[in-house]
Design a protein around this motif. Structure first.
Motif, PDB file in Angstrom:
ATOM      1  N   VAL A 160       0.255  -8.229  -0.023  1.00 15.55           N
ATOM      2  CA  VAL A 160      -1.084  -8.294   1.040  1.00 15.55           C
ATOM      3  C   VAL A 160       0.765  -7.708   2.346  1.00 15.55           C
ATOM      4  O   VAL A 160      -0.289  -6.913   3.079  1.00 15.55           O
ATOM      5  N   PHE A 185       0.328  -3.954   0.985  1.00 21.52           N
ATOM      6  CA  PHE A 185      -0.125  -2.630   1.780  1.00 21.52           C
ATOM      7  C   PHE A 185      -0.554  -3.051   3.273  1.00 21.52           C
ATOM      8  O   PHE A 185      -1.404  -1.644   3.939  1.00 21.52           O
ATOM      9  N   PHE A 186      -0.639  -4.373   4.447  1.00 23.77           N
ATOM     10  CA  PHE A 186      -1.102  -3.323   5.006  1.00 23.77           C
ATOM     11  C   PHE A 186       0.162  -2.591   5.827  1.00 23.77           C
ATOM     12  O   PHE A 186       0.119  -2.143   7.370  1.00 23.77           O
ATOM     13  N   LEU A 234      -1.232   0.074   5.530  1.00 20.62           N
ATOM     14  CA  LEU A 234      -2.205   0.875   5.699  1.00 20.62           C
ATOM     15  C   LEU A 234      -1.998   1.202   7.618  1.00 20.62           C
ATOM     16  O   LEU A 234      -2.454   1.916   8.186  1.00 20.62           O
ATOM     17  N   ALA A 235      -1.012   0.509   8.342  1.00 23.71           N
ATOM     18  CA  ALA A 235      -0.658   0.586   9.335  1.00 23.71           C
ATOM     19  C   ALA A 235      -0.034   2.209   9.436  1.00 23.71           C
ATOM     20  O   ALA A 235      -0.359   2.628  10.736  1.00 23.71           O
ATOM     21  N   LEU A 274      -3.039   4.535   9.703  1.00 26.67           N
ATOM     22  CA  LEU A 274      -3.414   4.852  10.121  1.00 26.67           C
ATOM     23  C   LEU A 274      -2.903   5.222  11.930  1.00 26.67           C
ATOM     24  O   LEU A 274      -3.295   5.733  12.799  1.00 26.67           O
ATOM     25  N   ALA A 298      -0.631   2.210  14.227  1.00 30.55           N
ATOM     26  CA  ALA A 298      -1.681   2.452  14.858  1.00 30.55           C
ATOM     27  C   ALA A 298      -1.750   0.821  16.373  1.00 30.55           C
ATOM     28  O   ALA A 298      -1.147   0.255  15.694  1.00 30.55           O
ATOM     29  N   CYS A 348      -3.053  -2.117  18.034  1.00 32.08           N
ATOM     30  CA  CYS A 348      -4.413  -3.595  17.810  1.00 32.08           C
ATOM     31  C   CYS A 348      -5.385  -3.049  18.808  1.00 32.08           C
ATOM     32  O   CYS A 348      -5.657  -2.753  19.693  1.00 32.08           O
ATOM     33  N   GLY A 382      -1.988 -13.409  16.569  1.00 34.00           N
ATOM     34  CA  GLY A 382      -1.261 -12.085  15.014  1.00 34.00           C
ATOM     35  C   GLY A 382      -0.052 -11.326  15.794  1.00 34.00           C
ATOM     36  O   GLY A 382      -0.119  -9.966  14.710  1.00 34.00           O
ATOM     37  N   THR A 439       2.435  -6.295  12.108  1.00 31.69           N
ATOM     38  CA  THR A 439       2.727  -5.128  10.928  1.00 31.69           C
ATOM     39  C   THR A 439       4.399  -4.926  11.478  1.00 31.69           C
ATOM     40  O   THR A 439       4.729  -4.895  10.031  1.00 31.69           O
TER      41      THR A 439
END
Lengths: 139, 220
Positions: free
Chosen positions: A18, A21-22, A25-26, A29, A38, A40, A52, A56
């Motif tokens: 995870v 992946f995170f 993904l960040a 983006l 990116a 939030c 949170g 990232t």
């Protein structure tokens, strides 16, 4: 023949998956030249740090091995990560390597869960206070 | 004070006597000698049947039953039977497995007044506090997923959906249960946070679609 039980390997594997992946993904983006990840949506809309926030960058630092920076970005997530990994390591050694039976899970009393929720809420309030000792908690 | 203490000890004595008498009665019914060591020697050969998930399991040996207890697959409330017993009994009323529990937890049993007999009182081996109402695991899962849903940027829905599913399942389970289960508050909190996560996710998706539609450079 003693069969080895491998399920204790799953949770830490899933968490690391995870996290990768995170971070991916960040970065995906973020801007195309990878100069920044990116931002939030909650932070953009409200201007507040959610519990949170910095997660990232924290995950990126953990993957990169810089665990002191990870602690600076998000102390809550980093502490949770360390506790989770310690418990996972204990379970892997106990069940997968030594082959002992899994420990009994005690009946979790709801007050401990609520205490955890209150802790997260307190952390959220404190990290949004813009004076010195509390700015350490902000990313 | 001294009177209270005296009464306390008298109660324990009476309790233990009643327990011993009960055990003797059970052993008489099983056709086993009242000597615990002798009784265990016979019990090793016994084949047990136990009830779990509305089905009968077995035959299993004495050792296998002990393994099932130690791995938590059967509890002190699981009903168990073997040939010679008049009826099914919960594990906690079968003397053969109580002696093993006392042997395993010798340090605990020695400190208690009940250690005078080979059978400890139920409180010394029960896995959890007597009378504690269990908390629904689904409610805890829902709340944990809900919290993760609120704090995870971009992918709120990733945790929001399981939080909502677990929350609804837990609510249904708690509302339909005959016995009390804790965790309704947690299930509600999990549902609220889960729906907030899903709402944020939908909002972001709509925002991205609008941004792409207006062909503006947009950083979510």
């Amino acid at each position: 023949v003693k069969t080895r039980r491998l399920w204790p390997l799953l949770p830490p594997g899933a968490v690391l998956g995870v996290m990768y992946f995170f971070v991916a993904l960040a970065n995906g983006l973020g801007k195309s030249d990878h100069s920044s990840v990116a931002e939030c949506g909650v932070r953009n809309l409200t201007g507040f740090h959610c519990p949170g926030c910095g997660g990232t960058r924290c995950a990126e630092s953990i993957i990169g091995g810089d665990w002191i920076s990870a602690m600076a970005y998000n102390p809550l997530l980093m502490s949770g990560f360390l506790i989770f990994m310690s418990v996972s390591l204990y379970l892997i050694v106990r069940i997968t390597i030594l082959g002992k039976p899994s420990p009994r899970i005690p009946n979790i009393q709801s007050k401990w869960i609520w205490l955890g929720v209150a802790g997260i809420a307190l952390f959220t309030v404190l990290r949004n206070i813009p004076t010195y000792p509390f700015t350490l908690l902000a990313p | 004070m001294s009177k209270c203490l005296l009464k306390h000890f008298c109660n324990i004595k009476f309790h233990d006597l009643a327990r011993m008498a009960n055990n003797l009665q059970l052993r008489y019914n099983f056709g086993i000698a009242s000597n615990p060591a002798f009784g265990n020697a016979i019990a090793i050969m016994a084949d047990w049947f136990y009830g779990k998930d509305n089905a009968q399991h077995g035959p299993v040996s004495d050792l296998e039953v002990r393994n099932l207890i130690s791995t938590g697959q059967i509890s002190q409330d699981t009903i168990i039977w073997r040939e010679g017993m008049t009826d099914w009994l919960p594990m906690k009323d079968v003397p053969d497995f109580q002696t093993s529990q006392v042997a395993n937890q010798g340090t605990v049993a020695q400190g208690t007044p009940g250690a005078a007999t080979p059978y400890a009182s139920p409180q010394t081996y029960a896995g959890q506090l007597p009378g504690a109402i269990p908390t629904d695991g689904l409610a805890i899962a829902s709340l944990v997923c809900g919290i993760l849903a609120v704090v995870s940027c971009y992918v709120w829905g990733l945790f929001g959906v399981p939080a909502v599913i677990c929350g609804h399942m837990s609510m249904k389970k708690i509302n339909n249960s005959q016995v009390p289960i804790q965790g309704k508050g947690m299930a509600i909190a999990g549902l609220v946070t889960g729906y907030i996560g899903i709402a944020l996710q939908l909002f972001m998706i709509v925002a991205i679609i609008f941004a792409l539609g207006s062909s503006a450079t947009y950083s979510p």
